[in-house]
Design a protein around this motif. Structure first.
Motif, PDB file in Angstrom:
ATOM      1  N   LEU A   1       0.794  -1.227   0.000  1.00  0.00           N
ATOM      2  CA  LEU A   1       0.000   0.000   0.000  1.00  0.00           C
ATOM      3  C   LEU A   1       0.830   1.283   0.000  1.00  0.00           C
ATOM      4  CD1 LEU A   1      -3.299  -0.066   2.065  1.00  0.00           C
ATOM      5  CD2 LEU A   1      -2.845   0.935  -0.160  1.00  0.00           C
TER       6      LEU A   1
ATOM      7  N   CYS B   1       0.173   7.390  -6.174  1.00  0.00           N
ATOM      8  CA  CYS B   1      -1.212   7.800  -6.379  1.00  0.00           C
ATOM      9  C   CYS B   1      -1.328   9.293  -6.179  1.00  0.00           C
ATOM     10  CB  CYS B   1      -2.105   7.058  -5.376  1.00  0.00           C
ATOM     11  SG  CYS B   1      -3.777   7.653  -5.312  1.00  0.00           S
ATOM     12  N   PRO B   2      -1.507  10.039  -7.240  1.00  0.00           N
ATOM     13  CA  PRO B   2      -1.530  11.487  -7.134  1.00  0.00           C
ATOM     14  C   PRO B   2      -2.789  11.939  -6.429  1.00  0.00           C
ATOM     15  CG  PRO B   2      -2.205  10.830  -9.326  1.00  0.00           C
ATOM     16  CD  PRO B   2      -1.887   9.583  -8.588  1.00  0.00           C
ATOM     17  N   PRO B   3      -2.698  12.948  -5.579  1.00  0.00           N
ATOM     18  CA  PRO B   3      -3.905  13.520  -4.998  1.00  0.00           C
ATOM     19  C   PRO B   3      -4.662  14.225  -6.101  1.00  0.00           C
ATOM     20  CG  PRO B   3      -2.001  14.881  -4.488  1.00  0.00           C
ATOM     21  CD  PRO B   3      -1.497  13.685  -5.214  1.00  0.00           C
ATOM     22  N   GLY B   4      -5.857  14.649  -5.792  1.00  0.00           N
ATOM     23  CA  GLY B   4      -6.690  15.266  -6.819  1.00  0.00           C
ATOM     24  C   GLY B   4      -7.843  14.359  -7.130  1.00  0.00           C
TER      25      GLY B   4
ATOM     26  N   ILE C   1       2.156   1.950  -3.403  1.00  0.00           N
ATOM     27  CA  ILE C   1       1.078   2.244  -4.342  1.00  0.00           C
ATOM     28  C   ILE C   1       0.519   3.636  -4.098  1.00  0.00           C
ATOM     29  CG2 ILE C   1      -1.298   1.640  -4.923  1.00  0.00           C
ATOM     30  CD1 ILE C   1      -0.565  -1.282  -4.664  1.00  0.00           C
ATOM     31  N   ARG C   2       0.357   3.951  -2.837  1.00  0.00           N
ATOM     32  CA  ARG C   2      -0.188   5.272  -2.525  1.00  0.00           C
ATOM     33  C   ARG C   2       0.776   6.376  -2.889  1.00  0.00           C
ATOM     34  NH1 ARG C   2      -4.379   4.799   2.355  1.00  0.00           N
ATOM     35  NH2 ARG C   2      -5.080   6.753   1.483  1.00  0.00           N
TER      36      ARG C   2
END
Lengths: 166, 166
Positions: A142, A149-152, A145-146
């Motif tokens: 995780l 993982c772009p915010p937005g 992966i996070r």
DNA sequence: CATAAATTATTGGCATGCCAAAGAAAACGG
DNA sequence: CCGTTTTCTTTGGCATGCCAATAATTTATG
């Protein structure tokens, strides 16, 4: 078939079947799915802050806030400010909340029984091993992966320019 | 520990970790969790009615309605009335929807990779067996569980008398 | 063939769950 | 000791998912 993602697909299916069954079993007790986990955590250790609960249950704090409030309105638990930390709220069971324990645990026992039906002890142990491994693998992956993982958003408006002000 | 519901607990944890990872991986593609399943089903067999999709995905028809509409607004699929059955809608992929296939499958491959990381082939096969068994057991038990599940609510008002009319 | 029953899709309501942003209070730093 | 950073909670928004109830159409039945 020849699916390259069979395990993921099965995880999804197992999870949904499990949730559906749990929802059904919990309903006569007046509980919604997820509420029982919070109560179980309190039965194991009473008087916890919401942050502790969130961490223990791997839940978002905002989810804990709402679920706790719901359970509070049902009279199953109490929220009072901590004395040590004036920004924390301590969640405690009421007698009603404690009284629900047996019924909830019975419901979960049925769930467990259904999941493991017809398995010899060897296989049950293997099942547990497999699930633990999956959980370990996924939670281990995780963070990475996070990170990627772009915010937005999904429907990203690109440039909000002025995202509304209070 | 000495938990009598370990398997159920692990199912919950595995499911949440899986969902969290999937959400992250899907986000850059502009998809929300669950939408990818619907698309995957269409990639396997295009031009299906919503009822077919609901059955194939074990989803509530109303859920399919909303997810399909969302995907339609994203331009990934099309809904048009069936000619045989005038109450059914046929869902079909657009070129855009087809174009997403590679990216989504790549995302799911990463998910699969993460779940199975470090497992020898033997263990992967065993994992799949275990999950299949759990799914089979739970879905087999569902009808009986649901039979004992009374309709109505958690916060049951008992007798609504006049449940408001349009 | 007309009537009852099952199927298809939709709407509205409700709950969980996430993220993002914001206000208080505590812990940390120089 | 003051400023920065972290922690705790809450609010609002959004999405999935369920159930219940409704309208339209098909199918089954007597």
């Amino acid at each position: 078939m020849s699916d390259r993602h069979e395990v993921s697909h099965m995880i999804v299916r197992v999870a949904r079947a499990h949730q559906l069954a749990a929802t059904c079993l919990l309903r006569p007790l007046g509980l919604y799915l997820g509420q029982e986990l919070l109560l179980m955590r309190l039965w194991e250790r009473d008087d916890q802050s919401q942050a502790d609960l969130a961490k223990a249950l791997s839940l978002d704090p905002s989810t804990v806030t709402r679920t706790v409030r719901s359970l509070e309105q049902q009279g199953l638990l109490t929220r009072r400010p901590s004395e040590r930390d004036r920004r924390a709220l301590v969640v405690s069971l009421t007698d009603e909340g404690r009284a629900l324990r047996d019924q909830v645990e019975h419901a979960w026992s049925e769930l467990e029984r259904a999941a493991l039906a017809g398995m010899p002890d060897r296989q049950r142990a293997e099942t547990l091993r497999v699930l633990r491994r999956l959980e370990g693998n996924l939670t281990a992956a995780l963070p990475e992966i996070r990170a990627a993982c772009p915010p937005g958003v999904p429907g990203d408006p690109g440039d909000p320019g002025d995202p509304h002000h209070p």
